[in-house]
Scaffold this motif. Structure first.
Motif, PDB file in Angstrom:
ATOM      1  N   ILE A 110      75.391  11.804  61.352  1.00 41.77           N
ATOM      2  CA  ILE A 110      74.634  11.963  62.590  1.00 41.77           C
ATOM      3  C   ILE A 110      73.899  13.290  62.505  1.00 41.77           C
ATOM      4  O   ILE A 110      74.510  14.350  62.333  1.00 41.77           O
ATOM      5  CB  ILE A 110      75.558  11.958  63.829  1.00 41.77           C
ATOM      6  N   SER A 111      72.580  13.247  62.577  1.00 38.76           N
ATOM      7  CA  SER A 111      71.761  14.452  62.502  1.00 38.76           C
ATOM      8  C   SER A 111      70.756  14.445  63.644  1.00 38.76           C
ATOM      9  O   SER A 111      69.973  13.498  63.788  1.00 38.76           O
ATOM     10  CB  SER A 111      71.030  14.508  61.151  1.00 38.76           C
ATOM     11  N   LYS A 112      70.831  15.461  64.495  1.00 44.25           N
ATOM     12  CA  LYS A 112      69.950  15.595  65.673  1.00 44.25           C
ATOM     13  C   LYS A 112      70.010  14.345  66.544  1.00 44.25           C
ATOM     14  O   LYS A 112      68.991  13.841  67.023  1.00 44.25           O
ATOM     15  CB  LYS A 112      68.509  15.876  65.226  1.00 44.25           C
ATOM     16  N   GLY A 113      71.217  13.823  66.699  1.00 48.15           N
ATOM     17  CA  GLY A 113      71.439  12.683  67.571  1.00 48.15           C
ATOM     18  C   GLY A 113      71.079  11.338  66.980  1.00 48.15           C
ATOM     19  O   GLY A 113      71.197  10.311  67.640  1.00 48.15           O
ATOM     20  N   LYS A 114      70.669  11.319  65.709  1.00 47.14           N
ATOM     21  CA  LYS A 114      70.275  10.067  65.071  1.00 47.14           C
ATOM     22  C   LYS A 114      71.234   9.729  63.937  1.00 47.14           C
ATOM     23  O   LYS A 114      71.718  10.609  63.225  1.00 47.14           O
ATOM     24  CB  LYS A 114      68.852  10.161  64.522  1.00 47.14           C
ATOM     25  N   LYS A 115      71.472   8.434  63.770  1.00 48.41           N
ATOM     26  CA  LYS A 115      72.295   7.978  62.657  1.00 48.41           C
ATOM     27  C   LYS A 115      71.415   7.885  61.412  1.00 48.41           C
ATOM     28  O   LYS A 115      70.387   7.219  61.411  1.00 48.41           O
ATOM     29  CB  LYS A 115      72.917   6.620  62.978  1.00 48.41           C
ATOM     30  N   ILE A 116      71.837   8.558  60.357  1.00 41.90           N
ATOM     31  CA  ILE A 116      71.075   8.604  59.116  1.00 41.90           C
ATOM     32  C   ILE A 116      71.936   8.066  57.984  1.00 41.90           C
ATOM     33  O   ILE A 116      73.097   8.458  57.828  1.00 41.90           O
ATOM     34  CB  ILE A 116      70.639  10.045  58.760  1.00 41.90           C
ATOM     35  N   VAL A 117      71.370   7.157  57.192  1.00 36.60           N
ATOM     36  CA  VAL A 117      72.068   6.626  56.028  1.00 36.60           C
ATOM     37  C   VAL A 117      71.449   7.250  54.778  1.00 36.60           C
ATOM     38  O   VAL A 117      70.236   7.161  54.568  1.00 36.60           O
ATOM     39  CB  VAL A 117      71.973   5.084  55.959  1.00 36.60           C
ATOM     40  N   LEU A 118      72.290   7.892  53.979  1.00 37.78           N
ATOM     41  CA  LEU A 118      71.812   8.586  52.788  1.00 37.78           C
ATOM     42  C   LEU A 118      72.423   7.993  51.526  1.00 37.78           C
ATOM     43  O   LEU A 118      73.635   7.762  51.472  1.00 37.78           O
ATOM     44  CB  LEU A 118      72.177  10.083  52.850  1.00 37.78           C
ATOM     45  N   GLY A 119      71.599   7.748  50.522  1.00 40.90           N
ATOM     46  CA  GLY A 119      72.113   7.333  49.219  1.00 40.90           C
ATOM     47  C   GLY A 119      72.724   8.536  48.525  1.00 40.90           C
ATOM     48  O   GLY A 119      72.129   9.613  48.481  1.00 40.90           O
TER      49      GLY A 119
END
Length: 266
Positions: free
Chosen positions: A10-19
């Motif tokens: 979770i970054s700045k309130g957003k869900k982020i998917v990282l490889g």
């Protein structure tokens, strides 16, 4: 093909998917973790380093209590951790031996996992695969890296080369193909070896502009991964290249190319 692995933050309130293969390193700044990616992008997340260490797994090395580094991103370890993109990171010096051992073990795994599937096995098969490259107006070669027992690249073998390569190297293809560079050129410069190793092991596309004492020529070389354990190289004699400034954007393009793009007003 190896399955890609991901982590979710979770970054700045957003869900982020990282490889995971896109992550260079993780650096703790207070209670926040900075996750640095290839290409210069960075995400902040409120996660503990131990949580990220568990999720990222054995492909990452803890170099000090606030930093995890992808073993795939490490070029070598000297007084700093030298990354493949040119960045340098500090590490706990008293753990240097342990960190180097972990790095070498990971590198050995990469080399040992090089599969022969899909790689041409004979000179004729290489010729057939790269047949359309034979008469290109620039030099091209596919090289197979040679690794020593510590999994360091020490030489390479020419597996394919076109007619322009023979002209540039000042040597017939019959002598180049199937032979190692070191056996043909006794004054081999290791700068080429280090770059080709990076392209082969870590999948980078690199450009080198430098002098080649082996053939007494200033070269521009673009190297990139091809088969497992191999890299392809496009080579130019710099004296044959002319830069054309065709528009007002040419200067900006050059600045971007050299990583010096100025900020612009919105």
């Amino acid at each position: 093909m190896q399955e890609l692995k991901y982590i979710t933050i979770i970054s700045k309130g957003k869900k982020i998917v990282l490889g995971m293969d896109s992550i260079l390193y993780v650096l703790m700044q207070g209670k926040k973790a900075e996750i640095h990616l290839y290409g210069g992008q960075m995400y902040e997340t409120r996660m503990k380093l131990c949580e990220l260490e568990e999720q990222l797994g054995e492909g990452f090395i803890k170099v000090h209590r606030g930093c995890l580094v992808s073993a795939m991103a490490i070029h070598d370890i000297t007084d700093c951790i030298n990354l493949s993109n040119g960045e340098r990171l500090e590490y706990t010096i008293r753990k240097k031996k342990q960190i180097i051992e972990q790095f070498h073990e990971r590198q050995k795994c990469i080399v040992s996992n090089f599969a022969r599937d899909g790689i041409p096995e004979t000179e004729e098969e290489y010729k057939k695969y790269y047949g359309s490259f034979d008469y290109l107006p620039f030099a091209f070669t596919d090289i197979e890296m040679i690794f020593n027992d510590e999994s360091h690249a020490v030489d390479w073998i020419f597996r394919y080369g076109n007619h322009a390569l023979a002209k540039l190297e000042k040597m017939p293809l019959e002598r180049l193909i199937g032979n190692s560079f070191g056996s043909l050129f006794q004054n081999m410069d290791s700068k080429w070896l280090r770059s080709y190793e990076r392209a082969t092991l870590y999948g980078e596309t690199l450009e080198i502009i430098d002098y080649s004492p082996e053939i007494d020529t200033y070269l521009k070389v673009i190297c990139f991964p091809t088969f497992k354990g191999h890299c392809g190289c496009i080579l130019f004699d710099i004296s044959d290249i002319r830069f054309m400034k065709n528009s007002t954007d040419a200067e900006k393009a050059l600045l971007l190319y050299f990583g010096q793009m100025p900020e612009t007003d919105v």
